[in-house]
Design a protein around this motif. Structure first.
Motif, PDB file in Angstrom:
ATOM      1  N   ASN A   1       0.834  -1.200   0.000  1.00 17.50           N
ATOM      2  CA  ASN A   1       0.000   0.000   0.000  1.00 17.50           C
ATOM      3  C   ASN A   1       0.871   1.253   0.000  1.00 17.50           C
ATOM      4  O   ASN A   1       0.620   2.210  -0.746  1.00 17.50           O
ATOM      5  N   ALA A   2       1.908   1.241   0.817  1.00 17.70           N
ATOM      6  CA  ALA A   2       2.801   2.399   0.892  1.00 17.70           C
ATOM      7  C   ALA A   2       3.516   2.628  -0.434  1.00 17.70           C
ATOM      8  O   ALA A   2       3.648   3.770  -0.903  1.00 17.70           O
ATOM      9  N   ALA A   3       3.982   1.552  -1.053  1.00 17.11           N
ATOM     10  CA  ALA A   3       4.737   1.670  -2.298  1.00 17.11           C
ATOM     11  C   ALA A   3       3.856   2.173  -3.437  1.00 17.11           C
ATOM     12  O   ALA A   3       4.241   3.088  -4.180  1.00 17.11           O
ATOM     13  N   VAL A   4       2.691   1.574  -3.588  1.00 14.26           N
ATOM     14  CA  VAL A   4       1.818   1.964  -4.695  1.00 14.26           C
ATOM     15  C   VAL A   4       1.270   3.373  -4.472  1.00 14.26           C
ATOM     16  O   VAL A   4       1.148   4.162  -5.410  1.00 14.26           O
ATOM     17  N   SER A   5       0.949   3.697  -3.240  1.00 18.32           N
ATOM     18  CA  SER A   5       0.479   5.053  -2.939  1.00 18.32           C
ATOM     19  C   SER A   5       1.548   6.081  -3.300  1.00 18.32           C
ATOM     20  O   SER A   5       1.241   7.148  -3.856  1.00 18.32           O
ATOM     21  N   PHE A   6       2.800   5.756  -2.997  1.00 16.71           N
ATOM     22  CA  PHE A   6       3.900   6.670  -3.343  1.00 16.71           C
ATOM     23  C   PHE A   6       4.011   6.819  -4.854  1.00 16.71           C
ATOM     24  O   PHE A   6       4.125   7.942  -5.373  1.00 16.71           O
ATOM     25  N   TYR A   7       3.968   5.706  -5.571  1.00 17.15           N
ATOM     26  CA  TYR A   7       4.058   5.723  -7.036  1.00 17.15           C
ATOM     27  C   TYR A   7       2.938   6.554  -7.650  1.00 17.15           C
ATOM     28  O   TYR A   7       3.186   7.411  -8.524  1.00 17.15           O
ATOM     29  N   VAL A   8       1.705   6.321  -7.208  1.00 16.51           N
ATOM     30  CA  VAL A   8       0.566   7.047  -7.755  1.00 16.51           C
ATOM     31  C   VAL A   8       0.687   8.537  -7.460  1.00 16.51           C
ATOM     32  O   VAL A   8       0.448   9.387  -8.340  1.00 16.51           O
ATOM     33  N   ASP A   9       1.089   8.873  -6.258  1.00 11.83           N
ATOM     34  CA  ASP A   9       1.227  10.281  -5.880  1.00 11.83           C
ATOM     35  C   ASP A   9       2.321  10.959  -6.706  1.00 11.83           C
ATOM     36  O   ASP A   9       2.138  12.076  -7.220  1.00 11.83           O
ATOM     37  N   LEU A  10       3.460  10.301  -6.854  1.00 14.84           N
ATOM     38  CA  LEU A  10       4.585  10.866  -7.604  1.00 14.84           C
ATOM     39  C   LEU A  10       4.210  11.118  -9.061  1.00 14.84           C
ATOM     40  O   LEU A  10       4.428  12.211  -9.596  1.00 14.84           O
ATOM     41  N   LEU A  11       3.622  10.116  -9.703  1.00 12.20           N
ATOM     42  CA  LEU A  11       3.336  10.227 -11.125  1.00 12.20           C
ATOM     43  C   LEU A  11       2.118  11.099 -11.395  1.00 12.20           C
ATOM     44  O   LEU A  11       2.060  11.806 -12.411  1.00 12.20           O
ATOM     45  N   SER A  12       1.153  11.083 -10.489  1.00 12.70           N
ATOM     46  CA  SER A  12      -0.039  11.922 -10.662  1.00 12.70           C
ATOM     47  C   SER A  12       0.305  13.402 -10.551  1.00 12.70           C
ATOM     48  O   SER A  12      -0.249  14.238 -11.283  1.00 12.70           O
ATOM     49  N   ASN A  13       1.213  13.739  -9.659  1.00 12.92           N
ATOM     50  CA  ASN A  13       1.538  15.140  -9.416  1.00 12.92           C
ATOM     51  C   ASN A  13       2.653  15.682 -10.297  1.00 12.92           C
ATOM     52  O   ASN A  13       2.651  16.874 -10.626  1.00 12.92           O
TER      53      ASN A  13
ATOM     54  N   ALA B   1      -5.661   2.576 -10.618  1.00 11.20           N
ATOM     55  CA  ALA B   1      -5.312   3.405  -9.454  1.00 11.20           C
ATOM     56  C   ALA B   1      -4.656   4.704  -9.898  1.00 11.20           C
ATOM     57  O   ALA B   1      -4.913   5.774  -9.333  1.00 11.20           O
ATOM     58  N   LEU B   2      -3.826   4.634 -10.930  1.00 11.84           N
ATOM     59  CA  LEU B   2      -3.126   5.822 -11.410  1.00 11.84           C
ATOM     60  C   LEU B   2      -4.099   6.846 -11.989  1.00 11.84           C
ATOM     61  O   LEU B   2      -3.937   8.053 -11.793  1.00 11.84           O
ATOM     62  N   THR B   3      -5.108   6.370 -12.689  1.00 16.38           N
ATOM     63  CA  THR B   3      -6.071   7.296 -13.301  1.00 16.38           C
ATOM     64  C   THR B   3      -7.130   7.768 -12.313  1.00 16.38           C
ATOM     65  O   THR B   3      -7.896   8.679 -12.625  1.00 16.38           O
ATOM     66  N   GLY B   4      -7.187   7.139 -11.137  1.00 14.38           N
ATOM     67  CA  GLY B   4      -8.202   7.495 -10.161  1.00 14.38           C
ATOM     68  C   GLY B   4      -9.496   6.737 -10.321  1.00 14.38           C
ATOM     69  O   GLY B   4     -10.471   6.988  -9.593  1.00 14.38           O
ATOM     70  N   ALA B   5      -9.535   5.780 -11.258  1.00 13.56           N
ATOM     71  CA  ALA B   5     -10.734   4.967 -11.430  1.00 13.56           C
ATOM     72  C   ALA B   5     -10.970   4.075 -10.217  1.00 13.56           C
ATOM     73  O   ALA B   5     -12.113   3.680  -9.942  1.00 13.56           O
ATOM     74  N   LYS B   6      -9.902   3.741  -9.514  1.00  9.41           N
ATOM     75  CA  LYS B   6      -9.984   2.966  -8.283  1.00  9.41           C
ATOM     76  C   LYS B   6      -9.044   3.575  -7.262  1.00  9.41           C
ATOM     77  O   LYS B   6      -8.047   4.231  -7.637  1.00  9.41           O
ATOM     78  N   SER B   7      -9.319   3.338  -6.001  1.00  3.17           N
ATOM     79  CA  SER B   7      -8.358   3.711  -4.969  1.00  3.17           C
ATOM     80  C   SER B   7      -7.226   2.696  -4.961  1.00  3.17           C
ATOM     81  O   SER B   7      -7.353   1.587  -5.501  1.00  3.17           O
ATOM     82  N   VAL B   8      -6.112   3.072  -4.355  1.00  7.75           N
ATOM     83  CA  VAL B   8      -4.998   2.128  -4.226  1.00  7.75           C
ATOM     84  C   VAL B   8      -5.446   0.884  -3.476  1.00  7.75           C
ATOM     85  O   VAL B   8      -5.117  -0.253  -3.858  1.00  7.75           O
ATOM     86  N   GLU B   9      -6.218   1.072  -2.428  1.00  3.76           N
ATOM     87  CA  GLU B   9      -6.698  -0.061  -1.631  1.00  3.76           C
ATOM     88  C   GLU B   9      -7.559  -0.997  -2.470  1.00  3.76           C
ATOM     89  O   GLU B   9      -7.428  -2.226  -2.403  1.00  3.76           O
ATOM     90  N   GLU B  10      -8.444  -0.412  -3.274  1.00  2.00           N
ATOM     91  CA  GLU B  10      -9.324  -1.234  -4.124  1.00  2.00           C
ATOM     92  C   GLU B  10      -8.519  -1.991  -5.178  1.00  2.00           C
ATOM     93  O   GLU B  10      -8.767  -3.174  -5.440  1.00  2.00           O
ATOM     94  N   ALA B  11      -7.540  -1.315  -5.772  1.00  2.00           N
ATOM     95  CA  ALA B  11      -6.737  -1.958  -6.807  1.00  2.00           C
ATOM     96  C   ALA B  11      -5.906  -3.101  -6.248  1.00  2.00           C
ATOM     97  O   ALA B  11      -5.795  -4.171  -6.866  1.00  2.00           O
ATOM     98  N   LEU B  12      -5.337  -2.901  -5.077  1.00  2.00           N
ATOM     99  CA  LEU B  12      -4.543  -3.968  -4.456  1.00  2.00           C
ATOM    100  C   LEU B  12      -5.423  -5.111  -3.988  1.00  2.00           C
ATOM    101  O   LEU B  12      -5.048  -6.286  -4.096  1.00  2.00           O
ATOM    102  N   ALA B  13      -6.599  -4.814  -3.487  1.00  2.34           N
ATOM    103  CA  ALA B  13      -7.513  -5.870  -3.046  1.00  2.34           C
ATOM    104  C   ALA B  13      -7.944  -6.728  -4.229  1.00  2.34           C
ATOM    105  O   ALA B  13      -8.003  -7.967  -4.133  1.00  2.34           O
ATOM    106  N   ALA B  14      -8.235  -6.095  -5.359  1.00  2.00           N
ATOM    107  CA  ALA B  14      -8.615  -6.848  -6.550  1.00  2.00           C
ATOM    108  C   ALA B  14      -7.450  -7.692  -7.059  1.00  2.00           C
ATOM    109  O   ALA B  14      -7.644  -8.840  -7.493  1.00  2.00           O
ATOM    110  N   SER B  15      -6.242  -7.143  -6.996  1.00  2.00           N
ATOM    111  CA  SER B  15      -5.048  -7.888  -7.415  1.00  2.00           C
ATOM    112  C   SER B  15      -4.820  -9.087  -6.511  1.00  2.00           C
ATOM    113  O   SER B  15      -4.508 -10.197  -6.980  1.00  2.00           O
ATOM    114  N   GLN B  16      -4.978  -8.882  -5.210  1.00  2.00           N
ATOM    115  CA  GLN B  16      -4.815  -9.965  -4.244  1.00  2.00           C
ATOM    116  C   GLN B  16      -5.811 -11.086  -4.503  1.00  2.00           C
ATOM    117  O   GLN B  16      -5.459 -12.270  -4.510  1.00  2.00           O
TER     118      GLN B  16
END
Length: 415
Positions: free
Chosen positions: A207-219, A387-402
């Motif tokens: 969660n921490a890693a993907v949240s960081f990635y999404v925040d970095l690339l989104s901004n 998750a990157l486009t905001g269509a899903k939250s990071v939590e939702e995307a990781l839960a679906a992947s899991q």
């Protein structure tokens, strides 16, 4: 269909599936000399890497016979070799297999047998515009923290003037966004599977890693990053639109701005797995009637002589030779004179750590060396793009992947 074999038993045509990256495209022109010398016509099928993986996997697994030679990498070579999908490779003494970098030989072998020969090899590293960093008053050092990199990206980010702080892979695919995101996750202490090979994608570290990635690339990334893979970002970089890019070391061969500097990959406290290890290699699908001629071509195309042919070619030169595959390339004075990235590239390759560790029970850096991983990685990549486009939250995307990974691993009988 694969190349034609004539009555004398020798192939006059070979059909070769390649990834549409720069070194492979260059090979088509360099190989004109091979056709002149041997009379073997070469039919090239150049595909974007995600499409290549899908088509080559399908054709090879089913014995479709479309190709005599295929581009594959370290995820596929040992698995496909063990399964009998591709032919083992043995070359003459002049080929000097010991000159191939140990990391590349090991990653393309199974039980000590080489199943694919590296055309070029790579790790990943930071490629940044030192002029922009200096002007912004920031620096990027080897193995910097991710937070330092984010600070540098923010300082260089100037979208009003068409410059984006960080250009990173966002296009879905196990070898695209999933590959890059996995190196970020590794550095945060995350892992794909636990010691029982149960998926671990719903962990705090992921969660921490993907949240960081999404925040970095989104901004601080360019618009439409969810569609960017290697070639798209290379084009942006050469249009002077990127402050920093973390990607395949091989990209350095094609960067045009003279102000590019290099640094070893950043991490979030765990440097192991922060930079990937890969080779685009050449293999022969089992059952091709042209295996002998295919092997002869691979032996030429991955040889020391090929490196010399590119270096001395009027259209290319020493800055365009394929790297990351042979130790001897790094000792060529003409190459050393033009390749300011060489030291950083070799350091990245040497520091990559695909071996299983106490943290992760599997082989692979940006992939997992099991047959099920491509299927899992494709789904994961799609979820990360959402998750990157905001269509899903990071939590939702990781839960679906899991959930998807768990179903695939259960069906495969891992637990």
């Amino acid at each position: 269909m694969a190349g034609t074999a004539y009555a004398d038993g020798h192939a006059k045509e070979l059909t070769i599936a390649i990834v549409n990256n720069g070194h492979m495209i260059n090979m088509q022109k360099v190989a004109e000399a091979y056709t002149e010398e041997t009379g073997v016509k070469l039919n090239w099928v150049a595909l974007e890497e995600g499409v290549l993986r899908e088509q080559v996997t399908s054709d090879t697994a089913t014995g479709g016979g479309q190709y005599d030679i295929i581009n594959i990498g370290m995820q596929e070579a040992p698995i496909w070799g063990a399964a009998g999908w591709i032919e083992p490779l043995e070359f003459g003494a002049d080929y000097d297999v010991e000159d191939i970098l140990p990391a590349m030989r090991a990653g393309l072998s199974h039980d000590g047998t080489l199943y694919a020969a590296p055309f070029y090899g790579e790790s990943s590293m930071v490629m940044y515009r030192k002029d922009l960093a200096d002007a912004a008053g920031v620096s990027i050092t080897d193995n910097a923290s991710w937070w330092n990199v984010k600070e540098a990206a923010a300082a260089m980010h100037d979208p009003d003037n068409g410059v984006y702080g960080a250009c990173l892979r966002g296009k879905p695919g196990w070898g695209d966004n999933a590959a890059f995101i996995t190196t970020v996750a590794n550095s945060f202490g995350a892992r794909w599977f636990d010691e029982n090979m149960m998926p671990d994608l719903d962990s705090v570290a992921w969660n921490a890693a993907v949240s960081f990635y999404v925040d970095l690339l989104s901004n601080y990334g360019p618009p439409g990053s969810e569609g960017n893979s290697f070639n798209e970002i290379l084009a942006l970089y050469n249009e002077d639109k990127c402050g920093l890019w973390i990607d395949a070391t091989i990209a350095a061969s094609f960067l045009e701005n003279p102000n590019v500097a290099y640094a070893q990959s950043p991490n979030a406290g765990n440097p192991v797995g922060a930079n990937w290890l890969w080779a685009w290699a050449m293999a022969i699908p089992a059952g091709t009637p042209n295996a002998e001629e295919a092997k002869a071509f691979i032996e030429w195309a991955t040889s020391k002589d090929y490196v010399q042919a590119v270096g001395n070619h009027p259209d290319f030169g020493w800055g365009s030779v394929p790297t990351g595959q042979r130790a001897s390339t790094y000792e060529i004075p003409e190459f050393q004179a033009v390749a300011k990235f060489a030291e950083a590239e070799l350091a990245a390759i040497d520091s990559a750590a695909p071996e299983a560790t106490d943290l992760k029970p599997y082989v692979g850096v940006q992939f997992v060396a099991i047959p099920e991983f491509p299927q899992i990685g494709v789904i994961f990549g799609q979820e990360m793009a959402a998750a990157l486009t905001g269509a899903k939250s990071v939590e939702e995307a990781l839960a679906a992947s899991q959930e998807a990974a768990d179903a695939i691993m259960r069906e495969a009988g891992y637990y």
